[in-house]
Design a protein around this motif. Structure first.
Motif, PDB file in Angstrom:
ATOM      1  N   ARG A 123      51.939  15.468  41.110  1.00 52.44           N
ATOM      2  CA  ARG A 123      50.587  15.988  41.368  1.00 52.44           C
ATOM      3  C   ARG A 123      49.530  14.937  41.004  1.00 52.44           C
ATOM      4  NH1 ARG A 123      52.758  20.663  38.818  1.00 52.44           N
ATOM      5  NH2 ARG A 123      53.177  22.336  40.321  1.00 52.44           N
TER       6      ARG A 123
ATOM      7  N   GLN B 226      59.593  21.871  55.791  1.00 54.09           N
ATOM      8  CA  GLN B 226      58.600  22.924  55.568  1.00 54.09           C
ATOM      9  C   GLN B 226      59.086  24.005  54.606  1.00 54.09           C
ATOM     10  OE1 GLN B 226      57.749  23.915  59.683  1.00 54.09           O
ATOM     11  NE2 GLN B 226      55.962  22.562  59.726  1.00 54.09           N
TER      12      GLN B 226
ATOM     13  N   ALA C 140      58.198  23.447  48.719  1.00 55.25           N
ATOM     14  CA  ALA C 140      56.869  23.572  48.120  1.00 55.25           C
ATOM     15  C   ALA C 140      56.696  22.390  47.171  1.00 55.25           C
ATOM     16  CB  ALA C 140      56.738  24.897  47.383  1.00 55.25           C
TER      17      ALA C 140
ATOM     18  N   ALA D 231      50.858  18.934  47.259  1.00 59.02           N
ATOM     19  CA  ALA D 231      50.409  19.351  48.590  1.00 59.02           C
ATOM     20  C   ALA D 231      48.993  19.926  48.499  1.00 59.02           C
ATOM     21  CB  ALA D 231      51.379  20.387  49.150  1.00 59.02           C
ATOM     22  N   PRO D 232      48.260  19.953  49.626  1.00 56.82           N
ATOM     23  CA  PRO D 232      48.694  19.635  50.996  1.00 56.82           C
ATOM     24  C   PRO D 232      48.710  18.129  51.248  1.00 56.82           C
ATOM     25  CG  PRO D 232      46.398  20.292  51.007  1.00 56.82           C
ATOM     26  CD  PRO D 232      46.879  20.481  49.590  1.00 56.82           C
ATOM     27  N   TRP D 233      49.532  17.724  52.243  1.00 58.59           N
ATOM     28  CA  TRP D 233      49.709  16.315  52.559  1.00 58.59           C
ATOM     29  C   TRP D 233      48.964  15.973  53.845  1.00 58.59           C
ATOM     30  CZ3 TRP D 233      51.660  14.539  48.334  1.00 58.59           C
ATOM     31  CH2 TRP D 233      52.520  15.341  47.581  1.00 58.59           C
ATOM     32  N   ARG D 234      48.104  14.971  53.775  1.00 63.51           N
ATOM     33  CA  ARG D 234      47.445  14.511  54.995  1.00 63.51           C
ATOM     34  C   ARG D 234      48.488  14.019  55.992  1.00 63.51           C
ATOM     35  NH1 ARG D 234      43.966  14.686  59.106  1.00 63.51           N
ATOM     36  NH2 ARG D 234      43.336  12.621  59.839  1.00 63.51           N
TER      37      ARG D 234
ATOM     38  N   ASP E  80      48.345  16.720  58.690  1.00 55.58           N
ATOM     39  CA  ASP E  80      47.878  18.014  58.178  1.00 55.58           C
ATOM     40  C   ASP E  80      48.869  19.120  58.538  1.00 55.58           C
ATOM     41  OD1 ASP E  80      45.564  16.915  57.031  1.00 55.58           O
ATOM     42  OD2 ASP E  80      44.479  17.064  58.923  1.00 55.58           O
ATOM     43  N   GLY E  81      50.160  18.783  58.480  1.00 57.51           N
ATOM     44  CA  GLY E  81      51.220  19.763  58.716  1.00 57.51           C
ATOM     45  C   GLY E  81      51.610  19.959  60.162  1.00 57.51           C
TER      46      GLY E  81
END
Length: 270
Positions: free
Chosen positions: A52, A72, A75, A79-82, A95-96
């Protein structure tokens, strides 16, 4: 603007099964993946907190051979990951969301030809499962001690002549097109992050991974680190600029993250 790009492999580098993590952790772990209503993957609490913190200081890019669906399920702390890279570099998530233009660059691979040939060579009780990953590559789940002598060598030679490579990681034998690689996807992410202003043009890159499919990513980075376990350890994989942890298992993940934090800290000082 962040001071570094850090690409990190996941399985057995950042996250572990309960057994692979090591008994020494007892209850000092956090579950990061549930599969079929059961906990599957873990991190130590210290590693989770370090990841983190690293994600605040650097552009961290989870980089995995897992499919989009498998990724996906995780967890992952931070996150969130660009950006995230799945399918061994065959997919880039922004962005997922899978980037269609990147994926379209692999439409010419001859996966069906490889699958047909593999089905004639890999036949017997030693093959437990056959899988295709995101229509990019295939892998076998095997009994490692029962793989026929010479299979890997012969299959690797046949594939190499056709622009594919073979890698065994534990119970899985991957057959991968050479054009699908983590290093190519990381280079693309770096270019995009510079273009959109997240990184400056002189940014340095750092990488961590444990398997043969991570080797190109480690070599391409400015500095890299691997754990003292896994496929690269069994091959005694080393090169100038590569660090190797003193620890194995979950303690290696903690050591990797401390090392990455130190590298990033060194790069962001004014």
């Amino acid at each position: 603007m962040t001071g570094a790009l850090v690409s990190v492999d996941l399985d057995r580098t950042m996250i572990y099964s309960r057994n692979a993590l090591g008994a020494a952790f007892e209850d000092a772990v956090t579950c990061v993946e549930i599969y079929q209503d059961a906990p599957l993957s873990f991190m130590s609490i210290d590693a989770a907190e370090s990841l983190r913190s690293l994600a605040v200081a650097a552009l961290v890019v989870p980089t995995t051979t897992r499919t989009i669906e498998q990724f996906q399920r995780i967890a992952l702390p931070g996150a969130p990951w660009r950006y995230a890279i799945t399918s061994n570099g065959g997919n880039i998530l922004v962005d997922g969301v899978p980037d269609g233009s990147w994926r379209a660059g692999f439409t010419g691979i001859e996966l069906h030809r490889i699958q047909r040939e593999l089905s004639t060579r890999a036949d017997g009780d030693w093959v437990l499962k056959r899988r295709t990953a995101d229509d990019l590559f295939c892998y076998l789940v095997v009994e490692p001690t029962e793989v026929p002598a010479g299979f890997l060598t012969e299959w690797s030679q046949w594939c190499a002549a056709r622009g594919w490579n073979v890698s065994q990681q534990g119970r899985k034998i991957y057959t991968m097109p050479d054009v699908v690689s983590k290093s190519r996807a990381v280079a693309e992410v770096r270019a995009r992050a510079i273009e959109d202003g997240m990184l400056d043009a002189g940014v340095r890159t750092f990488a961590a991974g444990d398997g043969a499919l991570d080797a190109d990513m480690l070599i391409a980075a400015d500095r890299a680190i691997r754990p003292r376990h896994g496929e690269l350890e069994s091959k005694n994989f080393r090169f100038p600029g590569l660090e190797v942890t003193a620890a194995s298992g979950g303690h290696a993940a903690e050591e990797i993250l401390r090392w990455l934090q130190a590298q990033v800290g060194n790069r962001v000082e004014p």
